[in-house]
Design a protein around this motif. Structure first.
Motif, PDB file in Angstrom:
ATOM      1  N   PHE A  53       0.900  -1.171   0.000  1.00 27.58           N
ATOM      2  CA  PHE A  53       0.000   0.000   0.000  1.00 27.58           C
ATOM      3  C   PHE A  53       0.929   1.210   0.000  1.00 27.58           C
ATOM      4  O   PHE A  53       2.109   1.076   0.355  1.00 27.58           O
TER       5      PHE A  53
ATOM      6  N   ILE B  75       3.118   5.089   4.403  1.00 28.03           N
ATOM      7  CA  ILE B  75       2.668   6.102   5.365  1.00 28.03           C
ATOM      8  C   ILE B  75       3.920   6.458   6.162  1.00 28.03           C
ATOM      9  O   ILE B  75       4.509   5.579   6.804  1.00 28.03           O
TER      10      ILE B  75
ATOM     11  N   HIS C  23      -3.438   7.872   8.295  1.00 27.87           N
ATOM     12  CA  HIS C  23      -2.922   7.434   6.993  1.00 27.87           C
ATOM     13  C   HIS C  23      -2.297   8.631   6.293  1.00 27.87           C
ATOM     14  O   HIS C  23      -2.844   9.150   5.333  1.00 27.87           O
TER      15      HIS C  23
ATOM     16  N   ASP D 198       4.640   3.425   8.519  1.00 26.78           N
ATOM     17  CA  ASP D 198       3.716   2.294   8.349  1.00 26.78           C
ATOM     18  C   ASP D 198       3.876   1.844   6.903  1.00 26.78           C
ATOM     19  O   ASP D 198       3.462   2.561   5.982  1.00 26.78           O
TER      20      ASP D 198
ATOM     21  N   HIS E 298      -6.355  -6.196  11.152  1.00 25.60           N
ATOM     22  CA  HIS E 298      -7.126  -6.682  10.011  1.00 25.60           C
ATOM     23  C   HIS E 298      -6.479  -7.949   9.494  1.00 25.60           C
ATOM     24  O   HIS E 298      -5.330  -8.244   9.829  1.00 25.60           O
TER      25      HIS E 298
ATOM     26  N   HIS F  34      -5.179  -5.486   3.301  1.00 27.44           N
ATOM     27  CA  HIS F  34      -6.421  -5.663   4.068  1.00 27.44           C
ATOM     28  C   HIS F  34      -7.120  -6.810   3.343  1.00 27.44           C
ATOM     29  O   HIS F  34      -7.852  -6.589   2.380  1.00 27.44           O
TER      30      HIS F  34
ATOM     31  N   ARG G 248     -11.607  -3.817  11.759  1.00 27.33           N
ATOM     32  CA  ARG G 248     -11.916  -4.543  10.524  1.00 27.33           C
ATOM     33  C   ARG G 248     -12.060  -6.041  10.766  1.00 27.33           C
ATOM     34  O   ARG G 248     -12.606  -6.755   9.935  1.00 27.33           O
TER      35      ARG G 248
ATOM     36  N   GLU H 246       3.133  -2.051  14.900  1.00 23.97           N
ATOM     37  CA  GLU H 246       2.371  -3.086  14.187  1.00 23.97           C
ATOM     38  C   GLU H 246       3.235  -4.289  13.807  1.00 23.97           C
ATOM     39  O   GLU H 246       4.279  -4.135  13.179  1.00 23.97           O
TER      40      GLU H 246
HETATM   41  N1  GLY Z   1      -1.090  -0.274   7.216  1.00 23.14           N
HETATM   42  C1  GLY Z   1      -2.217   0.467   6.826  1.00 23.14           C
HETATM   43  C2  GLY Z   1      -3.459  -0.075   7.377  1.00 23.14           C
HETATM   44  O1  GLY Z   1      -3.471  -1.113   7.996  1.00 23.14           O
HETATM   45  O2  GLY Z   1      -4.516   0.486   7.167  1.00 23.14           O
END
Ligand code: GLY
Ligand code: MN
Length: 461
Positions: free
Chosen positions: A219, A222, A231, A248, A343, A350, A378, A432
């Motif tokens: 993705f 970030i 984000h 991130d 998530h 995701h 999520r 994370e």
């Molecule tokens: N790492 C971005 C998210 O989990 O939304």
């Protein structure tokens, strides 16, 4: 690509889960960036990859659940394509590698679908997320674009979520490879971060590491000193001593399995006392989350336990007050962590989010919670061996949110608003890891990226 037996077995399981009709799975096409021939990097649809394994443009797969017939639709290249793209393997040969013996030109798809519709057969399709496939489905099925999601097949969605949620060993091996690339990305960011460095130069370097790992980022990166913006894709600042940098980022490898990690570091290379205090709370929530992650527990309960760690740490610092359990039940912790604990992760960062979060993260037993903060979780449902999920608690000081709660006296019984004044320029911390649910508990996938304050400072040195 996995071996042909993998795809044959997955399609067989899918057929067994669908009572009747035809399953239509669309691959993706090249999408223009600024003119038709200048396209975004091609990314195949994850569900198409899961069942058909073919990582090429403009393919569709049809599975007849009654006759068992499986067809891949696509076109072989012509001489002009060969001049620009070089020789290509014939579709028939590609399809054989995933156990499909029947291929047809793409334009035949319309005929097959029309025939099925005219004989009253059900066509199971997924909610499309790309404009090109919305238009294609509209043409194939005659359903208006705005109604496609409503007419997509819930039976098919649920069957696919069932299969893709539990990862095979070979999938875990691919996620581990993505984690290894993610590790390099984060350690590099820690080594580069210091006062005077432009955020974009770190973001660009770690994106390059993902690319050099054979795939791309899972993705958009970030990376910001304003980590309180959850984000934040703005990388325009120059790093300053005294600030925190939140990163991130994750990679997807050539097979498209993903990783997703967050680390937060002090630009100066040394946490201040104030930063360390908040950091240790987030680390405590992360560790607690991992300790509680095991088959049979719901991830909603793990999320709430991590929220309790945050509320109790913030209370110890005098930033929250009152009973910790009551504060979490009221959602007061969400002032500091207005997002979910994690998530699913897999072929998508995701995982399966295109199929609908409600089906991926919840079931009849565990329903989403309609409360600010926890509503963004999520993944809430009961954990099973084979699930891969992220564990990503955070604490953020978001001035606009603090101002709003203070003015409206939201959860005023649990928040010491006056004490927050000196935290308005603090930023945010998120930590994370990617975790794999085993038969008895869970394990962190890949080597754990340095995470204790001392470990982070050591790498930065
Ligand atoms: N790492 C971005 C998210 O989990 O939304
Ligand atoms: Mn994540």
């Amino acid at each position: 690509m996995f071996n042909r037996e993998t795809y044959i077995a997955r399609r067989k399981q899918l057929k067994q889960k669908i009572s009747d009709g035809i399953i239509l799975l669309l691959g993706n096409v090249d999408s223009p960036m600024n003119y038709a021939d200048n396209t975004y990097y091609f990314r195949q649809d994850s569900t198409f990859l899961y069942f058909f394994g073919l990582d090429f443009q403009k393919l569709a797969g049809v599975i007849d659940t009654e006759s068992g017939e499986e067809i891949v639709f696509g076109d072989d290249v012509n001489i002009e394509d060969i001049i620009w793209m070089g020789p290509q393997i014939a579709l028939k040969e590609k399809a054989e590698k995933v156990g499909i013996s029947k291929t047809e030109p793409f334009k035949k798809l319309q005929q097959i679908i029309e025939k099925a519709i005219s004989s009253g057969r059900k066509i199971h399709f997924l909610p499309p997320y790309r404009a090109e496939n919305k238009i294609l489905l509209n043409e194939l099925l005659g359903i208006s674009v705005s109604k496609l999601k409503a007419y997509s097949s819930l039976e098919l969605i649920k069957a696919i979520v069932d299969l893709r949620s539990v990862k095979e060993e070979q999938e875990i091996a691919e996620i581990r490879k993505a984690c290894a690339v993610g590790y390099q990305m984060h350690v590099t960011a820690m080594k580069m971060a210091k006062a005077g460095v432009w955020e974009q130069s770190i973001a660009g370097t770690i994106e390059g590491i993902a690319n050099a790992g054979g795939g791309m980022v899972s993705f958009p990166v970030i990376l910001s000193q304003n980590g309180e913006t959850l984000h934040n894709h703005n990388h325009s600042q120059t790093l300053q001593n005294g600030r925190l940098l939140l990163v991130d980022a994750g990679a997807e490898v050539g097979s498209h399995y993903a990783s997703d990690f967050t680390r937060t570091m002090p630009v100066s290379g040394k946490f201040t006392q104030k930063q360390r205090e908040i950091y240790e709370i987030v680390l405590g929530a992360n560790n607690r989350g991992r300790e509680l992650t095991k088959p049979g527990s719901t991830y909603l309960s793990v999320h709430l336990a991590a929220a309790e760690v945050i509320a109790s740490g913030m209370k110890a610092l005098g930033l929250m007050k009152g009973d910790v359990k009551e504060a979490v039940a009221a959602g007061a912790h969400a002032l500091f962590m207005p997002h979910g604990l994690g998530h699913m992760l897999g072929l998508d960062v995701h995982d399966m989010e295109d199929l609908g979060q409600i089906y991926v993260g919840y079931d009849n037993e565990t329903r989403p919670v309609d409360q600010f903060g926890t509503a963004y979780l999520r993944m809430g449902r009961k954990l099973q061996p084979g699930f891969v999920i992220t564990n990503e608690p955070g604490i953020y000081f978001i001035p606009a949110l603090i101002e709003k709660w203070k003015a409206e006296k939201i959860n005023a019984d649990f928040i010491n608003f006056d004490r927050l004044e000196s935290y308005l320029d603090f930023g945010g911390i998120r930590l994370e890891d990617d975790i794999f649910v085993t038969d008895t508990g869970c394990e962190i996938l890949g080597d754990r990226i340095p995470i204790t304050p001392d470990e982070v400072e050591e790498v930065m040195r």
